[in-house]
Enzyme design. Structure first.
Site, PDB file in Angstrom:
ATOM      1  N   HIS A  52      -8.264   6.266   3.094  1.00  0.00           N
ATOM      2  CA  HIS A  52      -8.323   4.826   2.843  1.00  0.00           C
ATOM      3  C   HIS A  52      -8.184   4.562   1.348  1.00  0.00           C
ATOM      4  CE1 HIS A  52     -10.953   0.949   2.805  1.00  0.00           C
ATOM      5  NE2 HIS A  52      -9.671   0.663   2.664  1.00  0.00           N
ATOM      6  N   VAL A 105       1.096   1.382   7.446  1.00  0.00           N
ATOM      7  CA  VAL A 105       1.714   0.196   8.044  1.00  0.00           C
ATOM      8  C   VAL A 105       0.622  -0.813   8.388  1.00  0.00           C
ATOM      9  CG1 VAL A 105       3.650   1.569   8.907  1.00  0.00           C
ATOM     10  CG2 VAL A 105       1.669   1.177  10.386  1.00  0.00           C
ATOM     11  N   TYR A 137     -16.624   1.844  -7.166  1.00  0.00           N
ATOM     12  CA  TYR A 137     -15.206   2.142  -7.357  1.00  0.00           C
ATOM     13  C   TYR A 137     -14.333   1.550  -6.259  1.00  0.00           C
ATOM     14  CZ  TYR A 137     -15.736   5.492 -11.218  1.00  0.00           C
ATOM     15  OH  TYR A 137     -15.960   6.079 -12.434  1.00  0.00           O
ATOM     16  N   MET A 149       0.818  -1.202   0.000  1.00  0.00           N
ATOM     17  CA  MET A 149       0.000   0.000   0.000  1.00  0.00           C
ATOM     18  C   MET A 149       0.859   1.262   0.000  1.00  0.00           C
ATOM     19  SD  MET A 149      -3.011  -1.111  -0.287  1.00  0.00           S
ATOM     20  CE  MET A 149      -3.887   0.440  -0.088  1.00  0.00           C
ATOM     21  N   GLU A 151      -2.221  -3.200  10.167  1.00  0.00           N
ATOM     22  CA  GLU A 151      -3.424  -2.817  10.915  1.00  0.00           C
ATOM     23  C   GLU A 151      -3.268  -3.161  12.399  1.00  0.00           C
ATOM     24  OE1 GLU A 151      -6.876  -1.489   9.321  1.00  0.00           O
ATOM     25  OE2 GLU A 151      -4.929  -0.647   8.816  1.00  0.00           O
TER      26      GLU A 151
END
Length: 712
Positions: free
Chosen positions: A455, A405, A658, A339, A407
């Protein structure tokens, strides 16, 4: 040849919407300049084009040829979607008459008996390209930002002003279909390669010069389809060589659409049927199929959500007012995993300097190397903007910090606190968490008003959405800057309020656990996956569970209800697979699917059917499977809206499609309810609740809304 672009006294004073300029060489330049921006095919256009064509025919003997161009930055944008979404079976006759008039005008233009050239000075999409194709020759400005194409299929429509008929006759059915059914938008050079464009021009003057020169050099120009004996290149009546195309094309299309999208199928029908008919009859066939689509529900779903609601969001509907636009200059990304590197990549591509920090410089450098591999040599400049580091001090000067980083609440708080002290005093501090409440994470920084959730979705480079989460303390100024950053990196922002799982993660969780519940009840896993695709979902719930790991929903449930035994069959199934059998998902090579070590395609694990599937799929009808997978998400969306986590219908619909791949043909989770009809939806949900559990029981707010006949 360069022609004199000055005009004489015959400039039309009666229709300024399409300016009529007759030069000394006999060339008439029609300049499209409709009210507002950009040009669209509306009543003003029809009236102005009728006037222009009438005059061309009246003055034909004094005309050498015609050039069609635009006064706008775009050549022509397309149809009037406000009008199109309002077409119903009751007023379809009037729409058909208007469409016939538009087609007649273009047909009269191309059969005027004089050469007609299009000078395409900007993007020509939909109806704009149809106008250009009605010209004998097309010269296009070679601008890298310019696009030509038919996006109609993405809105549930087809190119109905001659686009299907002319493209098929120009290119052949096989070459035309991808352009017509997939909504491809081509750059000028690509459009020239496929045959939509004949010449490119470096600037506006050369564009008009080339168009006028062609007109003077080709006095006897006619369209290919008006030449005696013309046939579609790859489809001839009663020709056995055409049979393979006719047999294969529908199957290929159905594999892509799963029957959810009528537009590509109608385009195929119009293309093939029209190719076997004369040109004017083919235009009528095209119109009839457009009428079917424009009065249908799928087109209204797609236009409403992906044109009007998406436009509202990108225009700043959810952005706090009263704050000047802000451009992020330097972003610090904490964590160089999947991510973090994705966020760094899209930020650098947007021209933002990036500091990519991990626990060590070596780990950060490995992350940058993965970005380099993804970007390739074409984006070396973007890569140069990324600085890998293991030192918080290098975050100095960052006006935005994004934590990405694991969760883990404690880990996030630790890295956030350290980064906040190094960044600019007024920097926005953000977390990329997908589940943890933002208000709790904001405790890590001294100014919670500067803290916000951002997010992102995986893979970051491809997923178009960012869910912005406002904590209890997030200020309007912080929210506005976060919103501007999302637009700056060319993503679509939705804004939600704080809650565990926010919006998208909560709804996503209902989808994957419903898939597991169906398997636990005895439905064959292959049927679950196939019905999900038939419902329009991008990926089946079992495949998605393998991607995110089976332990993720278990952990989320354990955090929500610590120490409570699993009563739900879905969680019992996941617990058995992950903790008893060690099948935790794709990362470990085994989950609902088997992942062969040699890289061959995954297959559903046979043990699922052997252990859980009943001979009759637990008596669950296919339609129930279809509806359960969609309804469970729509119902959860209503609950989230009622709780104030969601604040707008547009955020709900766009976010569901989306962000989590909800069936696009529905227009989103709330539009599904609108399209189904609120009263009918409530009745169907009650039936599902009686048969499969109270998770399908409509909340009171939905029942009340249905009783009033209100839609979202």
């Amino acid at each position: 040849m360069t022609t004199d672009k000055t005009t004489d006294e015959t400039t039309d004073k009666t229709s300024q919407h399409i300016r009529y300029e007759h030069d000394r060489y006999g060339i008439v330049t029609l300049t499209l300049d409709l009210p507002g921006s950009p040009n669209v095919m509306n009543t003003d256009y029809r009236t102005a084009m009728a006037t222009a064509v009438d005059r061309l025919e009246a003055e034909r003997d004094d005309i050498t040829g015609v050039v069609v161009t635009s006064a706008k930055q775009t050549f022509f944008a397309g149809g009037d979607l406000d009008a199109l979404i309002s077409v119903t079976p009751d007023n379809a006759h009037a729409f058909a008459a208007e469409l016939a008039a538009i087609k007649d005008q273009l047909r009269r233009l191309e059969t005027l008996g004089r050469p007609v050239a299009a000078a395409v000075n900007g993007s020509a999409l939909g109806c704009g390209l149809e106008i250009a194709l009605a010209c004998h020759h097309r010269v296009c400005l070679d601008d890298p930002a310019l696009r030509l194409g038919f996006p109609e299929a993405t809105l549930g429509l087809l190119p109905g002003a001659g686009g299907v008929t002319r493209t098929v006759r120009m290119l052949g059915v096989q070459a035309a279909l991808p352009l017509l059914t997939e909504g491809r938008r081509l750059r000028p050079g690509q459009a020239q390669d496929v045959g939509w464009v004949h010449e490119l021009a470096a600037d506006h003057d050369e564009l008009l010069d080339k168009a006028r020169a062609w007109v003077l050099a080709n006095p006897g120009a006619v369209q290919p389809w008006d030449t005696p004996g013309h046939q579609v290149p790859d489809l001839k009546p009663l020709d056995p060589a055409s049979y393979d195309l006719l047999a294969v094309a529908p199957a290929v299309l159905r594999k892509k659409t799963h029957g959810c999208y009528p537009a590509p199928e109608k385009i195929l029908a119009a293309a093939v049927e029209g190719a076997l008919l004369d040109f004017d009859t083919a235009l009528q066939v095209e119109s009839r199929y457009l009428l079917e689509l424009v009065t249908g529900q799928v087109a209204k779903n797609l236009i409403g959500t992906f044109w009007f609601q998406l436009g509202e969001l990108k225009a700043g509907r959810s952005r706090p007012s009263g704050h000047a636009p802000y451009r992020t200059r330097k972003v610090g990304v904490l964590g160089a995993g999947m991510m973090g590197t994705g966020i760094a990549q899209v930020s650098a591509l947007a021209g933002i300097d990036v500091v990519l920090k991990d626990v060590t410089a070596e780990a950060a450098e490995r992350g940058r190397a993965r970005i380099a591999e993804a970007l390739g040599e074409r984006h070396a400049t973007a890569l140069d903007r990324i600085t890998p580091t293991g030192d918080d001090a290098d975050l100095a000067g960052c006006d935005l910090v994004i934590e990405a980083v694991f969760e883990d609440h404690r880990l996030k708080n630790t890295v956030l606190a350290a980064a906040e002290t190094a960044a600019l005093p007024d920097a926005v501090i953000a977390s990329n968490t997908s589940t943890l409440p933002i208000t709790g994470l904001a405790d890590a920084v001294p100014d919670p008003d500067r803290f916000v959730g951002l997010h992102f979705f995986s893979p970051v480079a491809r997923m178009p959405l960012v869910e912005i989460i406002r904590s209890e303390g997030t200020s309007d100024a912080t929210l506005a800057r976060a919103f501007d950053y999302v637009l700056q990196i060319d993503k679509t922002p939705i804004v939600v309020n704080d809650s565990r799982g926010f919006y998208t993660t909560r709804v996503f969780g209902t989808y994957i656990t419903e898939g597991a519940a169906l398997v636990a009840e005895g439905v064959h896993p292959a049927l679950v996956e196939n019905m999900a695709k038939k419902a329009g979902m991008a990926v089946g719930p079992l495949a998605v569970l393998d991607e995110v790991t089976l332990t993720l929903p278990l952990q989320a449930r354990d955090q929500a209800e610590p120490g409570v035994p699993y009563a739900d069959p879905a969680y019992q199934l996941l617990d058995t697979l992950a903790r008893e059998l060690g099948r935790t998902g794709k990362a470990d090579g085994a989950g609902f699917y088997d992942y062969p070590a040699d890289g061959s395609p995954k297959t559903l694990w046979p043990g699922l059917a052997e252990r859980w599937t009943t001979p009759d799929d637990a008596g669950v009808p296919e339609q129930d499977i279809h509806d359960r997978l969609l309804f469970v998400q729509a119902l959860e969306t209503v609950r989230i809206l009622d709780q104030g986590v969601l604040t707008s219908v547009a955020d709900a619909n766009i976010g569901s499609v989306y962000g989590i791949g909800f069936a696009p043909w529905t227009g989103g989770t709330l539009q599904l309810i609108n399209a189904y009809g609120p009263q009918a939806f409530v009745a169907r949900a009650d039936h599902l609740a009686d048969a499969y559990g109270d998770r399908f029981r409509p909340p009171a707010v939905l029942r009340e809304r249905a009783g009033r006949g209100e839609r979202f």
